[in-house]
Design a protein around this motif. Structure first.
Motif, short mmCIF file in Angstrom:
data_model
loop_
_atom_site.label_atom_id
_atom_site.label_comp_id
_atom_site.label_asym_id
_atom_site.label_seq_id
_atom_site.Cartn_x
_atom_site.Cartn_y
_atom_site.Cartn_z
N LEU A 124 38.64 39.00 79.00
CA LEU A 124 39.58 38.81 80.10
C LEU A 124 39.73 37.34 80.50
N LEU A 125 38.91 36.47 79.92
CA LEU A 125 38.99 35.03 80.21
C LEU A 125 39.36 34.20 78.97
N GLN A 126 39.43 34.81 77.82
CA GLN A 126 39.61 34.05 76.58
C GLN A 126 41.01 33.45 76.44
N THR A 127 41.06 32.22 75.95
CA THR A 127 42.33 31.61 75.56
C THR A 127 42.71 32.13 74.18
N PRO A 128 43.98 32.05 73.80
CA PRO A 128 44.38 32.48 72.45
C PRO A 128 43.61 31.75 71.35
N ALA A 129 43.40 30.45 71.53
CA ALA A 129 42.69 29.68 70.50
C ALA A 129 41.25 30.14 70.37
N TYR A 130 40.62 30.47 71.49
CA TYR A 130 39.22 30.95 71.45
C TYR A 130 39.16 32.30 70.75
N THR A 131 40.07 33.20 71.10
CA THR A 131 40.10 34.51 70.47
C THR A 131 40.25 34.38 68.96
N GLU A 132 41.18 33.53 68.55
CA GLU A 132 41.41 33.33 67.11
C GLU A 132 40.17 32.76 66.43
N ALA A 133 39.52 31.79 67.07
CA ALA A 133 38.34 31.18 66.48
C ALA A 133 37.21 32.19 66.32
N VAL A 134 37.02 33.04 67.32
CA VAL A 134 35.97 34.05 67.26
C VAL A 134 36.26 35.06 66.15
N ILE A 135 37.50 35.50 66.05
CA ILE A 135 37.87 36.46 65.02
C ILE A 135 37.63 35.87 63.63
N GLN A 136 37.94 34.60 63.48
CA GLN A 136 37.81 33.96 62.16
C GLN A 136 36.35 33.74 61.75
N THR A 137 35.43 33.80 62.70
CA THR A 137 34.01 33.68 62.34
C THR A 137 33.41 35.00 61.90
N SER A 138 34.17 36.09 62.07
CA SER A 138 33.67 37.41 61.69
C SER A 138 33.52 37.50 60.17
N PRO A 139 32.46 38.17 59.70
CA PRO A 139 32.28 38.33 58.26
C PRO A 139 33.32 39.26 57.63
N THR A 140 34.04 40.01 58.47
CA THR A 140 35.07 40.92 57.99
C THR A 140 36.43 40.23 58.02
N TYR A 141 37.10 40.18 56.89
CA TYR A 141 38.41 39.51 56.82
C TYR A 141 39.44 40.29 57.63
N MET A 142 40.28 39.55 58.33
CA MET A 142 41.38 40.15 59.08
C MET A 142 42.66 39.40 58.72
N ALA A 143 43.67 40.12 58.30
CA ALA A 143 44.94 39.52 57.90
C ALA A 143 45.56 38.77 59.07
N PRO A 144 46.29 37.67 58.79
CA PRO A 144 46.89 36.85 59.85
C PRO A 144 47.74 37.64 60.84
N ASP A 145 48.51 38.61 60.35
CA ASP A 145 49.37 39.37 61.27
C ASP A 145 48.54 40.22 62.23
N ARG A 146 47.39 40.72 61.75
CA ARG A 146 46.52 41.50 62.64
C ARG A 146 45.80 40.59 63.63
N VAL A 147 45.43 39.38 63.19
CA VAL A 147 44.82 38.42 64.12
C VAL A 147 45.79 38.14 65.26
N ALA A 148 47.06 37.93 64.91
CA ALA A 148 48.08 37.66 65.93
C ALA A 148 48.22 38.83 66.89
N ARG A 149 48.13 40.04 66.35
CA ARG A 149 48.23 41.22 67.21
C ARG A 149 47.03 41.33 68.15
N MET A 150 45.85 41.04 67.64
CA MET A 150 44.65 41.09 68.48
C MET A 150 44.73 40.07 69.61
N ILE A 151 45.26 38.89 69.31
CA ILE A 151 45.44 37.87 70.35
C ILE A 151 46.44 38.36 71.39
#
Length: 289
Positions: A124-151
């Motif tokens: 509830l406090l995350q910026t879009p850039a922080y959310t994206e950075a955290v997702i990208q550190t995950s060992p599980t690959y996430m497609a760019p379009d899904r990353v955008a949706r999660m943000i």
């Protein structure tokens, strides 16, 4: 029946309340079934949330259970009316875990939200850039379009707080502030955002300092939710390896309410917390020079 035959958060909350009132009235399910001229199986499914009670059924049951408080009755009737209501998050349902959808539904209904986080900045406090950075550190690959949706989903969740729709109290371990898991640029923007949100009248941000010792390791991240005019905890979302578990048992609610109170009393006051965050920001700036 709730969508897909799966209990919704609202139908489950309604069922839990009806079961508790029935038990308090010392009636069994068969007796409750007779009140609404239905089968015992229907009462069982109503109380588990697998089917949604009609408003007339709620009224008849509450009459029989001796529940006269107009606020309680109105709340439960409202749950019956809107248990199948389509929330904005269901537009993303095919891309999100069912437990995450439950978490969002709890947030959307809540009047009070309390959150403890010892590893990451709360969603509830995350910026879009922080959310994206955290997702990208995950060992599980996430497609760019899904990353955008999660943000997009993360930002939509924050509208509840930005619009003053709930009172939000959050406690963050000092490590999240001073030992970032993201780049300095992203962390700087994130700390500034926390300070800005912390100025809202409906938001309280506290930092649990290292000086309290092992308290930060006692429990993993969790959120509590209240749905009435009073902040009594009525549901808990507990983060774990497999996702999020929603707890509604009275003993669990008491345990997590007490845990949050302990964390809050051990954390720095909001002003002192803001000062610690500002000092962390200054350290980032100094490191750039």
């Amino acid at each position: 029946m709730p969508a897909g035959g799966r209990p919704t958060v609202r139908s489950r909350r309604l069922g839990t309340a009806l079961r508790q009132f029935r038990q308090a009235a010392k009636l069994d399910q068969l007796q409750a079934a007779e009140i609404i001229a239905a089968s015992q199986a229907r009462i069982s499914r109503l109380e588990s949330g697998h089917v949604t009670a009609r408003v007339i059924e709620v009224r008849l049951l509450l009459d029989a259970y001796g529940v006269t408080d107009p606020e309680v009755r109105a709340k439960l009737e409202d749950l019956a009316k809107h248990s199948k209501k389509r929330g904005w998050w269901l537009e993303h349902a095919e891309h999100l875990r069912p437990d995450y959808l439950d978490h969002i539904a709890l947030e959307d209904d809540a009047t009070y939200i309390q959150e403890w986080q010892q590893a990451l900045v709360p969603g509830l406090l995350q910026t879009p850039a922080y959310t994206e950075a955290v997702i990208q550190t995950s060992p599980t690959y996430m497609a760019p379009d899904r990353v955008a949706r999660m943000i997009e989903v993360r930002q939509a969740r924050q509208a509840k707080i930005e619009e003053g729709g709930a009172t939000y109290s959050v406690i963050i371990w000092e490590a999240v502030i001073t030992h970032p898991l993201v780049s300095a640029e992203v962390h700087r923007e994130q700390l500034s955002a926390i300070l800005a949100v912390g100025k809202r009248k409906n938001v309280t941000v506290q930092v649990l300092p290292f000086s309290v010792g092992a308290l930060a390791t006692v429990t993993s991240a969790f959120s509590t939710f209240s749905f009435d005019s009073e902040p009594a905890v009525q549901a808990v979302a507990l983060e774990n390896l497999r996702g999020t578990s929603v707890l509604e048992d009275p003993d669990d609610l008491v345990a997590y309410a007490n845990m949050y109170d302990l964390l809050r009393s051990s954390a720095l006051a909001p002003d002192a917390s803001a000062k610690l965050i500002r000092n962390a920001l200054l350290n980032i700036e100094e490191d750039r020079l």
